[in-house]
Every structure is written in C-alpha cells, then in structure tokens.
Design an enzyme around this catalytic site. Structure first.
Site, PDB file in Angstrom:
ATOM      1  N   HIS A 356       0.799  -1.230   0.000  1.00  0.00           N
ATOM      2  CA  HIS A 356       0.000   0.000   0.000  1.00  0.00           C
ATOM      3  C   HIS A 356       0.830   1.277   0.000  1.00  0.00           C
ATOM      4  O   HIS A 356       0.275   2.364   0.170  1.00  0.00           O
ATOM      5  CB  HIS A 356      -0.932   0.040   1.210  1.00  0.00           C
ATOM      6  CG  HIS A 356      -1.990  -1.002   1.191  1.00  0.00           C
ATOM      7  ND1 HIS A 356      -3.262  -0.769   0.708  1.00  0.00           N
ATOM      8  CD2 HIS A 356      -1.978  -2.297   1.567  1.00  0.00           C
ATOM      9  CE1 HIS A 356      -3.977  -1.870   0.809  1.00  0.00           C
ATOM     10  NE2 HIS A 356      -3.216  -2.817   1.328  1.00  0.00           N
ATOM     11  N   LYS A 543      -8.401  13.685   4.521  1.00  0.00           N
ATOM     12  CA  LYS A 543      -7.482  12.534   4.504  1.00  0.00           C
ATOM     13  C   LYS A 543      -6.486  12.738   5.625  1.00  0.00           C
ATOM     14  O   LYS A 543      -6.428  13.819   6.206  1.00  0.00           O
ATOM     15  CB  LYS A 543      -6.765  12.453   3.162  1.00  0.00           C
ATOM     16  CG  LYS A 543      -6.107  13.781   2.738  1.00  0.00           C
ATOM     17  CD  LYS A 543      -5.463  13.701   1.375  1.00  0.00           C
ATOM     18  CE  LYS A 543      -6.425  13.857   0.218  1.00  0.00           C
ATOM     19  NZ  LYS A 543      -6.591  12.649  -0.572  1.00  0.00           N
ATOM     20  N   ARG A 544      -5.710  11.704   5.957  1.00  0.00           N
ATOM     21  CA  ARG A 544      -4.697  11.882   6.977  1.00  0.00           C
ATOM     22  C   ARG A 544      -3.756  13.021   6.615  1.00  0.00           C
ATOM     23  O   ARG A 544      -3.515  13.291   5.431  1.00  0.00           O
ATOM     24  CB  ARG A 544      -3.898  10.576   7.149  1.00  0.00           C
ATOM     25  CG  ARG A 544      -4.645   9.523   7.901  1.00  0.00           C
ATOM     26  CD  ARG A 544      -4.949   9.938   9.322  1.00  0.00           C
ATOM     27  NE  ARG A 544      -3.749   9.994  10.121  1.00  0.00           N
ATOM     28  CZ  ARG A 544      -3.409   9.104  11.051  1.00  0.00           C
ATOM     29  NH1 ARG A 544      -4.227   8.087  11.315  1.00  0.00           N
ATOM     30  NH2 ARG A 544      -2.293   9.228  11.733  1.00  0.00           N
ATOM     31  N   LYS A 549       0.854  14.242   0.945  1.00  0.00           N
ATOM     32  CA  LYS A 549      -0.512  14.535   0.488  1.00  0.00           C
ATOM     33  C   LYS A 549      -0.701  16.030   0.211  1.00  0.00           C
ATOM     34  O   LYS A 549      -1.681  16.451  -0.380  1.00  0.00           O
ATOM     35  CB  LYS A 549      -1.533  14.050   1.513  1.00  0.00           C
ATOM     36  CG  LYS A 549      -1.570  12.517   1.656  1.00  0.00           C
ATOM     37  CD  LYS A 549      -2.559  12.089   2.730  1.00  0.00           C
ATOM     38  CE  LYS A 549      -2.487  10.609   3.069  1.00  0.00           C
ATOM     39  NZ  LYS A 549      -3.169   9.740   2.096  1.00  0.00           N
ATOM     40  N   THR A 651      -8.676   6.585  -1.829  1.00  0.00           N
ATOM     41  CA  THR A 651     -10.028   6.045  -1.970  1.00  0.00           C
ATOM     42  C   THR A 651     -11.059   7.143  -1.679  1.00  0.00           C
ATOM     43  O   THR A 651     -12.189   7.063  -2.149  1.00  0.00           O
ATOM     44  CB  THR A 651     -10.266   4.852  -1.012  1.00  0.00           C
ATOM     45  OG1 THR A 651      -9.707   5.176   0.269  1.00  0.00           O
ATOM     46  CG2 THR A 651      -9.615   3.591  -1.538  1.00  0.00           C
ATOM     47  N   LYS A 655     -14.725   8.155  -3.393  1.00  0.00           N
ATOM     48  CA  LYS A 655     -15.959   8.451  -2.645  1.00  0.00           C
ATOM     49  C   LYS A 655     -16.531   9.788  -3.078  1.00  0.00           C
ATOM     50  O   LYS A 655     -17.738   9.948  -3.247  1.00  0.00           O
ATOM     51  CB  LYS A 655     -15.671   8.455  -1.139  1.00  0.00           C
ATOM     52  CG  LYS A 655     -15.428   7.055  -0.590  1.00  0.00           C
ATOM     53  CD  LYS A 655     -14.768   7.049   0.783  1.00  0.00           C
ATOM     54  CE  LYS A 655     -14.147   5.672   1.033  1.00  0.00           C
ATOM     55  NZ  LYS A 655     -13.149   5.667   2.096  1.00  0.00           N
TER      56      LYS A 655
HETATM   57  C1  26Q Z   1       3.416   0.278  10.417  1.00  0.00           C
HETATM   58  C2  26Q Z   1       4.299  -0.096  11.417  1.00  0.00           C
HETATM   59  C3  26Q Z   1       4.168   0.409  12.690  1.00  0.00           C
HETATM   60  C4  26Q Z   1       3.128   1.276  12.971  1.00  0.00           C
HETATM   61  C5  26Q Z   1       2.236   1.646  11.975  1.00  0.00           C
HETATM   62  C6  26Q Z   1       2.387   1.156  10.683  1.00  0.00           C
HETATM   63  C7  26Q Z   1       1.424   1.565   9.623  1.00  0.00           C
HETATM   64  C8  26Q Z   1       0.076   1.706   9.890  1.00  0.00           C
HETATM   65  C9  26Q Z   1      -0.816   2.089   8.896  1.00  0.00           C
HETATM   66  C10 26Q Z   1       1.852   1.787   8.329  1.00  0.00           C
HETATM   67  C11 26Q Z   1       0.952   2.165   7.330  1.00  0.00           C
HETATM   68  C12 26Q Z   1      -0.392   2.316   7.602  1.00  0.00           C
HETATM   69  C13 26Q Z   1      -1.402   2.708   6.614  1.00  0.00           C
HETATM   70  C14 26Q Z   1      -1.213   2.878   5.336  1.00  0.00           C
HETATM   71  C15 26Q Z   1      -2.287   3.322   4.439  1.00  0.00           C
HETATM   72  O1  26Q Z   1      -3.392   3.618   4.864  1.00  0.00           O
HETATM   73  N1  26Q Z   1      -2.026   3.401   3.138  1.00  0.00           N
HETATM   74  C16 26Q Z   1      -3.046   3.832   2.188  1.00  0.00           C
HETATM   75  O2  26Q Z   1      -3.728   2.679   1.719  1.00  0.00           O
HETATM   76  C17 26Q Z   1      -4.837   3.037   0.924  1.00  0.00           C
HETATM   77  C18 26Q Z   1      -5.578   1.775   0.576  1.00  0.00           C
HETATM   78  O3  26Q Z   1      -4.855   1.026  -0.342  1.00  0.00           O
HETATM   79  C19 26Q Z   1      -4.390   3.800  -0.301  1.00  0.00           C
HETATM   80  O4  26Q Z   1      -5.542   4.227  -1.002  1.00  0.00           O
HETATM   81  C20 26Q Z   1      -3.542   5.001   0.077  1.00  0.00           C
HETATM   82  O5  26Q Z   1      -3.016   5.604  -1.079  1.00  0.00           O
HETATM   83  C21 26Q Z   1      -2.423   4.568   1.014  1.00  0.00           C
HETATM   84  O6  26Q Z   1      -1.711   5.691   1.481  1.00  0.00           O
END
Ligand code: 26Q
Length: 807
Positions: A356, A543-544, A549, A651, A655
């Site tokens: 991702h 978004k975050r 971004k 995403t 939406k």
């Molecule tokens: C990893 C290790 C330790 C702590 C936290 C994490 C961690 C947690 C969440 C790393 C990444 C995430 C989330 C990533 C994420 O949301 N990515 C998004 O995924 C979406 C669905 O595929 C995409 O549409 C977005 O582009 C992408 O940024």
C-alpha cells in the site's frame, strides 16, 4: 433490498429484549437503551443468518479466503446492517410507533475506529463486498480497547484523547467462549538431532491467550454474512500465584497487565513505520492466533493438511501481518512434520500480499535482535527462508552479490518485511495501475525481474452501497428513477447514468441534491458552533495529514487568494469554503504545524467581515468514518493533490467522485484511472507527472529557484513569516525553502504551485456555468462505475485467491 421480518415480528423481538435486559417497556426506554436493544436484535438476526450461510459453505467444501489486517476502520454498524438486511423501513416504522427516530438512534453508536485511514477503511469496504457477493471469507484483526485517538484542536494545536468505543460498540461483538489459542513469546530454541532428523525444542516461553470476538457484517440483499474476528489478549495464568503467595501483590497483578497491553491501543501512525516492540508483539499476536485458528478449522473439516492450499487463501494487507509466513511454516514443520520444501511450497501457494505504499519511511524493517528475542523460533525460520532464497538467487545470478544483497530478507542486522512477503507469497499487488507499475519498475524491480509472474495490480474500490446509497439517499433516489436498482449489486451499471448527460431536468435535480446535502452538512456543523454558507463552493480535502498529500499546497493556494482579495476586495470570485479534515500522527511535528497554520489562517479570515463572505477556511475536528459519510455527499471539489508517484491509490477520491464532486488533482494513484474514466474534460489535472518528478530530481531540484523567479510563490512564502492571526510560521517557511537537505521541501509544493493556481482559476470559471458543472458532475457519478469494491474483490477472487461464490 429484501426483508423477511415484518414490522410486527420485529416489535415483539425488541419488546422482549427490552424487558429481558432492562425490565422496561418500549415507551419507557431511553435512546441509549433503545439503540442497544435494536443493535442486539440485529445481532440475533445476523447470527441466524450466519448459521445458515456457514452450513452451506461447509456443505459445499469451498475454498475460503482469510483477510489478515492490523486495522479495520469499520465506523458504525447499525445503519449498514439494517440497510444490507433490507430492514431499515421496518425498524423505522416500528420505532416511530414508540416515538423514536431511527436517525437519532444511529447517532448513539460510537464509530469503531480500529484503523488509521485508507488501508483500514479499504479492508472494511472489502468485507462488505465479500459478504454481498457470497464469497467464503473471514477477516482477522485485533480488538483494540482504544481505536484511533479522538482529535481536539486547542488554539490550533492538535491534542489527542483516548477513543473509548467499547461501551456502545461492544454490542456488535460476540465473544466466542468456546474458542481460544495460545500465543508464545520469548524463551529459547534448541536444535536437537534425533533419528528422524533435526527437530527443535522451544522452552521458557511466555504465553498469552488469544480470545476471539466476532463481528458479523451482513451482505446486501444476499445470503452472505462476513465475519470479522477480532482477537483480545488475556493472561494465561489469570494470576501469578507464586508472587502472590510471596506477598508480591504488585507483581502478581503486573503479569496480567502485560498480556492485556497487547490489544490496548491502535498505533496511530499512518504511512510511517514505527519500530516499537509492542507493535511487533501485536503483529505476531494477530498472526499466530489467526493461523492457528485457520489450521485447526481446516483439520477439523478435512482431517488433513495435504489439501490446505486448495481450500485456503490467506491474504496479508500490507506487510504488517507478514509474520504469518514463518508462523505457518512453523506449524507445518514443528507440529505436522512437513519437510522444509513442502512447507515452503504450501505457504507460498496459500499466501498473497498487497503493498500500500512506496514511501521508504513506511517500509517495515525490524532489527534481527528484536525478533530473535521476541520469537526465537520464528527468527530461525526467517533465517532459513533468507538462506534458501539467497542460495536460489546465487544459482540464478552467479557472482551478482550486489543484487542478491539488495533482494535478501536480512541485511545489516535488519529484517525487511516486504521482501519476506514477496518471497513467501504467490502474488504481489499494488492498489492502482500507476502504483503497481512503480512497484515493478522501481521499488521491487529486482523481484519483478526474477519472478514477473507474481506481480499484478488490483485497483482499489469503495463500498458504493455505503458511500452512495446509505450516505446520499437523495442521489440514490434519482439514480433509482433514472437507471433502476441494478447498480446496487452491479456497480458497472452506474455507467448508464451517462445517458442523462443532456437532460436538463436531471442536471437541475443533481444541482438541487448537492445543495440539499450542503445544507444538511452546514446544519450539522451549526450544532458544533461552526457556521458555513451552504451557497458557497465546498472545496474539500479530507485525509490523513501527511507531507506527501500536500495539504500545505492547498493552504498556499488559499493564502494566495486571500492576499489577492486583500489587495482588491472587489475581486470577482464565487464564495468558497475550504474544508479540511485530517488527523496528524501524534509525534508528527510538521503535520501538526500545518494544522496550526490552517487554524490560524481560518481565524484571521474570520476576523474580516468582508473577506469572510468570499473565502472561508474550516478545519473539521476529529475526522472519522461517520463524518465522512456526511461530508462526501456535500463535497463539490475533491482535492487530490499529492506529489505524483507518492499516493498509492487514494479512496477518498473515489468516494467524492461517486457523490458528484469534481477532482482537482495530480496524475497520482487512482487519480490516473479517474481521469481515464471521466475523460480530460471532466477533471482538473495539474502539476508534474510521476516521470516529471523523477526527472526533476535527476536534474537537480531547488525550491528556492521558484521562490526567486515566480512572483506569486515569493509573495505567498513571505507571508508565512509575517504569519496569521498573530502567529508566525517560520518553521514552514524554512521547510519550504531549505528543508532537511537544503533543497527545499521534499514534496515539491513550490514546483507545482503555479500550475495548481492556474487550474483552480479555470475550475472557478467552469463553476460559473452551472449547466456545464452539473454535466461534469454527472459524468463523475457515472464514471465511479469502475471503482466499486465489488469489482476489486472479483479481481482478487478470480486472479489471486481462486475462490468462487456460494452460488
Ligand atoms: C506500520 C508499522 C508500525 C506502525 C504503523 C504502521 C502503519 C500503519 C498504517 C503503516 C501504514 C499504515 C497505513 C497505510 C495506508 O493507509 N495506506 C493507504 O492505503 C490506501 C488503501 O490502499 C491507499 O488508497 C492510500 O493511497 C495509502 O496511502
């Protein structure tokens, strides 16, 4: 949607339950009691449905997919389940007889915020599709006691409060008392040679009990129910009797606290790797409990593991559950005496992996020492996998040490989880065409050269029933009238809406619907003391908060407009409201600074009674699924402005388009496919392409050159030093011009700035022509046809998991 219960039958169910739980009648219940009772009633209906469905699945001996993910951003469940069960009307009617408003009951439910953002929400949308299309499936995650923090803004600064969701959210969880597994940590592994060969002996370990809590998700108008199984950690020996007997009461209690710490809280960093031991323990806890559960279920049904990969597909959503690869190896090797090669082939034929992100700071790497200490046996297996793979590559590319080093799982004392996933999976996919191409050509290019057959793409999708039908009933009615109901189960049918592009009456209705949704949203905001003019343009970036971004680029645009208006308050522009919704990771300083900037810019504009009629900036506190459900239908402009090559998919972009907003965006992630879907005339694209960005880096990028050569850039950047609302933003000024490496900000805001301004101006011009705008909006709704999660799931099912639906 079909329903089988009558209003009367429902009435009886609810009344009985109220009397059993609270000893009261329907007329005596308060709103909270009524919400809980309705939720419990739905859970009972779902349980019956699940029993029937699971029996059928079992009878048909179908292959099943298990979707492992550290996060599921579920949001609320009552409305979704009532809608999917086709029972919303029956509930609404019976509640009305007792003077309850169903919409008000919905408000009683806290969001299940067990995810950070896109990745977790995607997992939840997928559960909806799996259930609706009757695929045999189950989701696995952790039952965090606290979900993603609640955001509060105090004088512009983000504060985090705990998200206490379980009182109220717990009604959706069924504890399975009959089922639990033990997860082992720490301890020592010895290798022992016996007459049967090498075996291992694992001793001195600590154990934690994993207890499942099931959340059921109904399919829409289908027999399907998906189960999301959330694990909770419990201390095995409820109490340390030894310490207790010695009078060490504190220690006796502490042991228990430690086990339960595992599922205490969701880590709030999104797209950023945080190498905390507790996080690693969470990951292994999820993986070990789930794999043990999957294997034991399989053995119970088939009595053998020989057909495991024919009946089981395990999907890992990003690398976070990567340890399921060595964990499944461990079970096959140690508990079932598989040979190494047989175990490896079995694992590889079972597991598939979705990436991702391409951001290097988000790629997981864990210190070898940490793994060795936490899970010594798993560590040994990873070593084995690494050695075998390096050997294989050595045979294939003799002498190419550099290449083999680049591809190894272990290097410089670190374990690269993505490499473990690629080596242990039969399929690796990105989440949009562009992203999958970048994986192949850059991030994982060595692996792509070695095993091109593993690599594929599945573009993300959204649960369109939730994001259109439930969130936007007005638009849904119009669609029903124009194109019938079929699109609800077949998203591709949304394309039929294109037929109405020249129908002036329909276009006017689209405009009326948008206005009504905007009025709803401003009324909602009114209750929070925020005033928004529903007749202004709603320009939304939700978004975050992350540098890549580029919320900052949006702010720079707004500042530029603000300065224009200060120079000439008669400037002819339509009134605009810029809505931001974003949570920043708690330790992410620059992200918090950007929130502070938005907040103070907003405050400064509010003080000017003339200017605030033209532009207004609103920071929406505590963005969550429920807020998104109100915001998406009201959005007119969808800001998707990441630096090209950085956003894997997005995403929110889908939406908003599905609700008729027009995108202003870069050629990044799924924006590229949105562009293909609607055509160049129905989207506002600006800025560098991913290739341009690469080229710019190669040529040598310096933010200061834009500052010195472009007058508008200069003016906006300077204004940051002067500040807003009495606060200076020198940090952001320096970030933009100097950055960490002296060349300016790494996400190149200034490079895309002028083009962004230009295209935004153009967009405002088009907005003046309402007919044209509505037509474009219609093409976006119709174009959302290809972004249904149902479509994504069908691709996973057919091309990756090889599963078929019940019928
Ligand atoms: C990893 C290790 C330790 C702590 C936290 C994490 C961690 C947690 C969440 C790393 C990444 C995430 C989330 C990533 C994420 O949301 N990515 C998004 O995924 C979406 C669905 O595929 C995409 O549409 C977005 O582009 C992408 O940024």
């Amino acid at each position: 949607m079909q329903s089988t219960l009558t209003k009367k039958q429902l009435g009886v169910l609810i009344k009985n339950r109220l009397s059993r739980h609270y000893g009261i009648s329907a007329e005596e219940a308060d709103r909270k009691q009524m919400y809980k009772t309705c939720a419990r009633t739905v859970v009972e209906i779902l349980s019956d449905k699940r029993t029937r469905y699971y029996q059928k699945l079992k009878d048909q001996e179908k292959k099943k997919v298990y979707y492992l993910c550290m996060e599921f951003l579920v949001g609320r469940s009552l409305k979704n389940n009532l809608y999917n069960l086709g029972l919303e009307k029956e509930f609404r009617d019976i509640l009305k007889e007792w003077n309850f408003d169903l919409e008000e009951l919905y408000e009683e439910e806290p969001d299940a915020g067990l995810g950070n953002g896109g990745l977790g929400r995607l997992a939840s949308c997928f559960m909806d599709s799996l259930a609706t299309m009757e695929y045999p499936a189950m989701g696995y995650s952790i039952c965090y006691e606290y979900g993603l923090f609640k955001q509060k803004i105090v004088d512009g600064w983000q504060m985090e409060l705990p998200d206490i969701w379980l009182p109220g959210g717990d009604v959706w969880l069924n504890q399975r008392n009959d089922l639990s597994f033990r997860v082992k940590f720490n301890g020592h592994v010895e290798e022992i040679w016996t007459k049967d060969g090498l075996t291992t002996n694992y001793s001195d370990y600590d154990e934690v009990e994993a207890v499942p809590y099931d959340m059921m998700i109904s399919g829409a108008d289908s027999e399907g129910v998906a189960i999301l199984r959330l694990w909770r950690a419990r201390d095995v020996d409820k109490f340390d009797m030894k310490s207790f007997a010695k009078g060490d009461y504190n220690r006796a209690m502490n042991e228990k606290m430690n086990a339960e710490l595992i599922c205490k809280v969701l880590y709030p960093s999104d797209n950023h790797f945080e190498g905390k031991t507790l996080r690693l323990r969470q990951q292994y806890f999820l993986v070990s409990a789930s794999i043990q559960n999957i294997v034991s279920d399989h053995l119970q049904q088939f009595g053998t593991l020989d057909n495991f990969s024919e009946k089981v597909a395990i999907h890992i959503n990003d690398t976070h559950p990567a340890l399921c690869i060595p964990e499944l190896m461990r079970i096959l090797l140690d508990d079932h005496q598989f040979s190494w090669d047989d175990a490896y082939n079995m694992v590889m034929n079972t597991v598939s992996y979705t990436n991702h992100t391409v951001l290097s700071e988000a790629l997981e790497t864990w210190p070898e020492e940490l793994l060795k200490q936490q899970f010594p046996r798993i560590y040994g297996i990873i070593q084995g996998l690494n050695e075998a793979y390096c050997q294989e590559m050595w045979n294939r590319y003799p002498g190419e040490w550099g290449k083999i080093e680049r591809m190894a799982i272990m290097s410089h004392g670190q374990i690269r989880m993505a490499h473990l996933c690629i080596i242990g999976s039969s399929s690796v996919n990105g989440v949009s065409k562009l992203h999958s191409d970048i994986l192949k050509s850059q991030v994982f290019s060595d692996f792509y050269q070695a095993s091109s057959e593993k690599f594929t793409n599945v573009t993300n999708g959204i649960a369109h029933r939730r994001w259109i039908c439930q969130a936007n009933p007005r638009l849904t009615r119009l669609l029903d009238d124009c194109i019938g109901q079929e699109y609800k189960k077949d998203g591709r049918k949304l394309a039929d809406f294109r037929r109405y592009s020249e129908n002036r009456s329909i276009l006017r209705q689209l405009r009326d619907i948008k206005l009504a949704n905007k009025i709803d949203f401003s009324n909602l905001m009114d209750k929070k003391g925020i005033s928004i003019d529903p007749h202004s343009i709603f320009d939304v970036q939700a978004k975050r908060l992350h540098e890549y971004k580029r919320q900052l680029l949006n702010v720079l645009k707004i500042i530029s407009l603000y300065l224009d208006l200060k120079d000439d308050s008669n400037l002819d522009i339509p009134p605009q409201t810029f809505l931001f919704a974003a949570k920043a990771a708690p330790g992410y300083y620059m992200a918090k600074e950007v929130i502070r900037l938005i907040w103070h810019l907003s405050a400064e504009i509010e003080k000017d009674p003339v200017l605030r009629e033209k532009i207004r900036v609103v920071f929406l506190e505590n963005y969550c699924v429920t807020m998104a459900e109100a915001l998406m239908p009201a959005a007119e402009i969808s800001e998707q402005i990441s630096l090209a090559g950085k956003e894997a998919s997005g995403t929110g972009n889908m939406k908003m388009m599905a609700n008729g907003a027009l995108t202003i965006g870069t050629m990044d992630g799924a924006n590229v496919e949105i562009f293909e879907a609607v055509g160049k005339d129905n989207i506002f694209i600006f800025g560098m392409s991913a290739e341009d960005v690469e080229r710019k880096w190669a040529e040598g990028y310096a933010a200061s050159s834009y500052y010195h050569n472009k007058e508008k850039v200069h003016r906006v950047v300077d204004s940051l030093r002067r500040g807003f609302n009495g606060e200076s933003f020198d940090t952001i000024y320096r970030y933009l011009l100097v950055g960490d490496y002296g060349v300016g900000d790494p996400y190149m805001c200034l490079a895309d700035f002028e083009d962004y301004l230009k295209v935004h101006q153009q967009l405002l011009g088009v907005y003046q022509d309402q007919h044209q705008w509505n037509r474009m909006s219609l093409f976006n709704i119709a174009g959302a046809e290809r972004f249904a999660a149902d479509r994504s799931i069908m691709e996973y099912a057919n091309n990756i998991w090889n599963i078929t639906p019940l019928h």
